[in-house]
Design a protein around this motif. Structure first.
Motif, PDB file in Angstrom:
ATOM      1  N   GLU A  40      -5.657 -75.922  54.651  1.00  0.00           N
ATOM      2  CA  GLU A  40      -5.058 -76.656  55.769  1.00  0.00           C
ATOM      3  C   GLU A  40      -5.192 -75.877  57.074  1.00  0.00           C
ATOM      4  O   GLU A  40      -5.513 -76.440  58.122  1.00  0.00           O
ATOM      5  CB  GLU A  40      -3.582 -76.925  55.463  1.00  0.00           C
ATOM      6  N   LEU A  41      -4.968 -74.566  57.005  1.00  0.00           N
ATOM      7  CA  LEU A  41      -5.115 -73.730  58.200  1.00  0.00           C
ATOM      8  C   LEU A  41      -6.559 -73.724  58.698  1.00  0.00           C
ATOM      9  O   LEU A  41      -6.806 -73.759  59.918  1.00  0.00           O
ATOM     10  CB  LEU A  41      -4.658 -72.297  57.909  1.00  0.00           C
ATOM     11  N   VAL A  42      -7.512 -73.701  57.779  1.00  0.00           N
ATOM     12  CA  VAL A  42      -8.926 -73.733  58.168  1.00  0.00           C
ATOM     13  C   VAL A  42      -9.240 -75.066  58.868  1.00  0.00           C
ATOM     14  O   VAL A  42      -9.918 -75.091  59.892  1.00  0.00           O
ATOM     15  CB  VAL A  42      -9.835 -73.514  56.939  1.00  0.00           C
ATOM     16  N   ARG A  43      -8.719 -76.177  58.312  1.00  0.00           N
ATOM     17  CA  ARG A  43      -8.938 -77.484  58.953  1.00  0.00           C
ATOM     18  C   ARG A  43      -8.299 -77.516  60.345  1.00  0.00           C
ATOM     19  O   ARG A  43      -8.895 -78.010  61.300  1.00  0.00           O
ATOM     20  CB  ARG A  43      -8.380 -78.609  58.073  1.00  0.00           C
ATOM     21  N   ASP A  44      -7.068 -76.976  60.445  1.00  0.00           N
ATOM     22  CA  ASP A  44      -6.394 -76.938  61.749  1.00  0.00           C
ATOM     23  C   ASP A  44      -7.182 -76.099  62.748  1.00  0.00           C
ATOM     24  O   ASP A  44      -7.309 -76.453  63.917  1.00  0.00           O
ATOM     25  CB  ASP A  44      -4.977 -76.371  61.609  1.00  0.00           C
ATOM     26  N   ARG A  45      -7.714 -74.978  62.276  1.00  0.00           N
ATOM     27  CA  ARG A  45      -8.502 -74.108  63.161  1.00  0.00           C
ATOM     28  C   ARG A  45      -9.760 -74.830  63.642  1.00  0.00           C
ATOM     29  O   ARG A  45     -10.124 -74.739  64.815  1.00  0.00           O
ATOM     30  CB  ARG A  45      -8.866 -72.819  62.434  1.00  0.00           C
ATOM     31  N   ALA A  46     -10.411 -75.555  62.737  1.00  0.00           N
ATOM     32  CA  ALA A  46     -11.613 -76.306  63.120  1.00  0.00           C
ATOM     33  C   ALA A  46     -11.254 -77.379  64.135  1.00  0.00           C
ATOM     34  O   ALA A  46     -11.980 -77.593  65.119  1.00  0.00           O
ATOM     35  CB  ALA A  46     -12.272 -76.926  61.888  1.00  0.00           C
ATOM     36  N   THR A  47     -10.122 -78.037  63.921  1.00  0.00           N
ATOM     37  CA  THR A  47      -9.674 -79.063  64.873  1.00  0.00           C
ATOM     38  C   THR A  47      -9.379 -78.440  66.235  1.00  0.00           C
ATOM     39  O   THR A  47      -9.774 -78.985  67.271  1.00  0.00           O
ATOM     40  CB  THR A  47      -8.417 -79.774  64.327  1.00  0.00           C
ATOM     41  N   MET A  48      -8.688 -77.302  66.233  1.00  0.00           N
ATOM     42  CA  MET A  48      -8.378 -76.627  67.499  1.00  0.00           C
ATOM     43  C   MET A  48      -9.660 -76.194  68.209  1.00  0.00           C
ATOM     44  O   MET A  48      -9.765 -76.289  69.431  1.00  0.00           O
ATOM     45  CB  MET A  48      -7.474 -75.408  67.255  1.00  0.00           C
ATOM     46  N   PHE A  49     -10.650 -75.726  67.439  1.00  0.00           N
ATOM     47  CA  PHE A  49     -11.919 -75.334  68.045  1.00  0.00           C
ATOM     48  C   PHE A  49     -12.574 -76.541  68.715  1.00  0.00           C
ATOM     49  O   PHE A  49     -13.075 -76.435  69.835  1.00  0.00           O
ATOM     50  CB  PHE A  49     -12.853 -74.740  66.993  1.00  0.00           C
ATOM     51  N   GLU A  50     -12.559 -77.691  68.035  1.00  0.00           N
ATOM     52  CA  GLU A  50     -13.142 -78.902  68.619  1.00  0.00           C
ATOM     53  C   GLU A  50     -12.398 -79.299  69.886  1.00  0.00           C
ATOM     54  O   GLU A  50     -13.016 -79.697  70.883  1.00  0.00           O
ATOM     55  CB  GLU A  50     -13.114 -80.038  67.601  1.00  0.00           C
ATOM     56  N   ILE A  51     -11.070 -79.201  69.857  1.00  0.00           N
ATOM     57  CA  ILE A  51     -10.267 -79.532  71.041  1.00  0.00           C
ATOM     58  C   ILE A  51     -10.614 -78.590  72.190  1.00  0.00           C
ATOM     59  O   ILE A  51     -10.839 -79.028  73.329  1.00  0.00           O
ATOM     60  CB  ILE A  51      -8.764 -79.475  70.707  1.00  0.00           C
ATOM     61  N   LEU A  52     -10.660 -77.288  71.905  1.00  0.00           N
ATOM     62  CA  LEU A  52     -10.980 -76.311  72.951  1.00  0.00           C
ATOM     63  C   LEU A  52     -12.391 -76.508  73.489  1.00  0.00           C
ATOM     64  O   LEU A  52     -12.632 -76.378  74.694  1.00  0.00           O
ATOM     65  CB  LEU A  52     -10.810 -74.886  72.419  1.00  0.00           C
ATOM     66  N   GLN A  53     -13.313 -76.840  72.589  1.00  0.00           N
ATOM     67  CA  GLN A  53     -14.689 -77.100  73.024  1.00  0.00           C
ATOM     68  C   GLN A  53     -14.721 -78.313  73.960  1.00  0.00           C
ATOM     69  O   GLN A  53     -15.382 -78.279  74.997  1.00  0.00           O
ATOM     70  CB  GLN A  53     -15.566 -77.330  71.795  1.00  0.00           C
ATOM     71  N   GLY A  54     -13.975 -79.357  73.598  1.00  0.00           N
ATOM     72  CA  GLY A  54     -13.900 -80.540  74.461  1.00  0.00           C
ATOM     73  C   GLY A  54     -13.271 -80.216  75.812  1.00  0.00           C
ATOM     74  O   GLY A  54     -13.737 -80.677  76.851  1.00  0.00           O
ATOM     75  N   LEU A  55     -12.206 -79.408  75.790  1.00  0.00           N
ATOM     76  CA  LEU A  55     -11.558 -79.019  77.045  1.00  0.00           C
ATOM     77  C   LEU A  55     -12.505 -78.198  77.916  1.00  0.00           C
ATOM     78  O   LEU A  55     -12.531 -78.356  79.142  1.00  0.00           O
ATOM     79  CB  LEU A  55     -10.283 -78.225  76.765  1.00  0.00           C
ATOM     80  N   ASN A  56     -13.287 -77.328  77.291  1.00  0.00           N
ATOM     81  CA  ASN A  56     -14.247 -76.532  78.050  1.00  0.00           C
ATOM     82  C   ASN A  56     -15.315 -77.434  78.669  1.00  0.00           C
ATOM     83  O   ASN A  56     -15.697 -77.243  79.835  1.00  0.00           O
ATOM     84  CB  ASN A  56     -14.886 -75.469  77.161  1.00  0.00           C
ATOM     85  N   GLU A  57     -15.790 -78.418  77.895  1.00  0.00           N
ATOM     86  CA  GLU A  57     -16.774 -79.353  78.442  1.00  0.00           C
ATOM     87  C   GLU A  57     -16.170 -80.143  79.600  1.00  0.00           C
ATOM     88  O   GLU A  57     -16.837 -80.370  80.621  1.00  0.00           O
ATOM     89  CB  GLU A  57     -17.260 -80.294  77.340  1.00  0.00           C
ATOM     90  N   ASP A  58     -14.901 -80.549  79.470  1.00  0.00           N
ATOM     91  CA  ASP A  58     -14.213 -81.246  80.563  1.00  0.00           C
ATOM     92  C   ASP A  58     -14.105 -80.348  81.791  1.00  0.00           C
ATOM     93  O   ASP A  58     -14.284 -80.801  82.925  1.00  0.00           O
ATOM     94  CB  ASP A  58     -12.807 -81.681  80.129  1.00  0.00           C
ATOM     95  N   ARG A  59     -13.810 -79.064  81.567  1.00  0.00           N
ATOM     96  CA  ARG A  59     -13.699 -78.117  82.686  1.00  0.00           C
ATOM     97  C   ARG A  59     -15.029 -77.986  83.414  1.00  0.00           C
ATOM     98  O   ARG A  59     -15.088 -77.981  84.644  1.00  0.00           O
ATOM     99  CB  ARG A  59     -13.253 -76.749  82.152  1.00  0.00           C
ATOM    100  N   VAL A  60     -16.114 -77.921  82.645  1.00  0.00           N
ATOM    101  CA  VAL A  60     -17.441 -77.811  83.256  1.00  0.00           C
ATOM    102  C   VAL A  60     -17.738 -79.064  84.075  1.00  0.00           C
ATOM    103  O   VAL A  60     -18.211 -78.976  85.218  1.00  0.00           O
ATOM    104  CB  VAL A  60     -18.529 -77.582  82.179  1.00  0.00           C
ATOM    105  N   ARG A  61     -17.460 -80.257  83.501  1.00  0.00           N
ATOM    106  CA  ARG A  61     -17.704 -81.506  84.242  1.00  0.00           C
ATOM    107  C   ARG A  61     -16.847 -81.581  85.501  1.00  0.00           C
ATOM    108  O   ARG A  61     -17.311 -82.002  86.564  1.00  0.00           O
ATOM    109  CB  ARG A  61     -17.429 -82.720  83.344  1.00  0.00           C
ATOM    110  N   THR A  62     -15.587 -81.154  85.377  1.00  0.00           N
ATOM    111  CA  THR A  62     -14.696 -81.164  86.541  1.00  0.00           C
ATOM    112  C   THR A  62     -15.228 -80.233  87.618  1.00  0.00           C
ATOM    113  O   THR A  62     -15.229 -80.575  88.813  1.00  0.00           O
ATOM    114  CB  THR A  62     -13.273 -80.747  86.122  1.00  0.00           C
TER     115      THR A  62
END
Length: 91
Positions: A40-62
């Protein structure tokens, strides 16, 4: 050894084996629970990584959008300067 002593030893060994079997079973249950928690922790970590990756992409676009807006603002300011210069030259 008397038959009674042998019987007592066998019963004692049977109880020890049962206790060990129960301890092994409990250890396996705990290991299984820990494994599930880890999964479960590994799945949560993967989800958090995807969220952070999306936020970073949003930051770049912004950042890119802010850069474009700054360029447009600069061009508008230059245009306004030319208009102001043209109006001054007409007067």
């Amino acid at each position: 050894m008397t038959p009674e002593q042998v019987e007592a030893i066998l019963q004692s060994n049977a109880k020890a084996i049962e206790a060990n079997s129960n301890a092994i079973a409990e250890s396996r249950r705990q290991i299984s629970a820990l494994y599930q928690l880890n999964a479960e922790l590994v799945r949560d970590r993967a989800t958090m990584f995807e969220i952070l990756q999306g936020l970073n992409e949003d930051r770049v676009r912004t950042s890119e959008n802010i850069s474009i807006l700054a360029e447009q603002s600069s061009r508008q300011n230059q245009l306004l300067e030319r208009i102001a210069d043209a109006l001054e030259n007409q007067n």
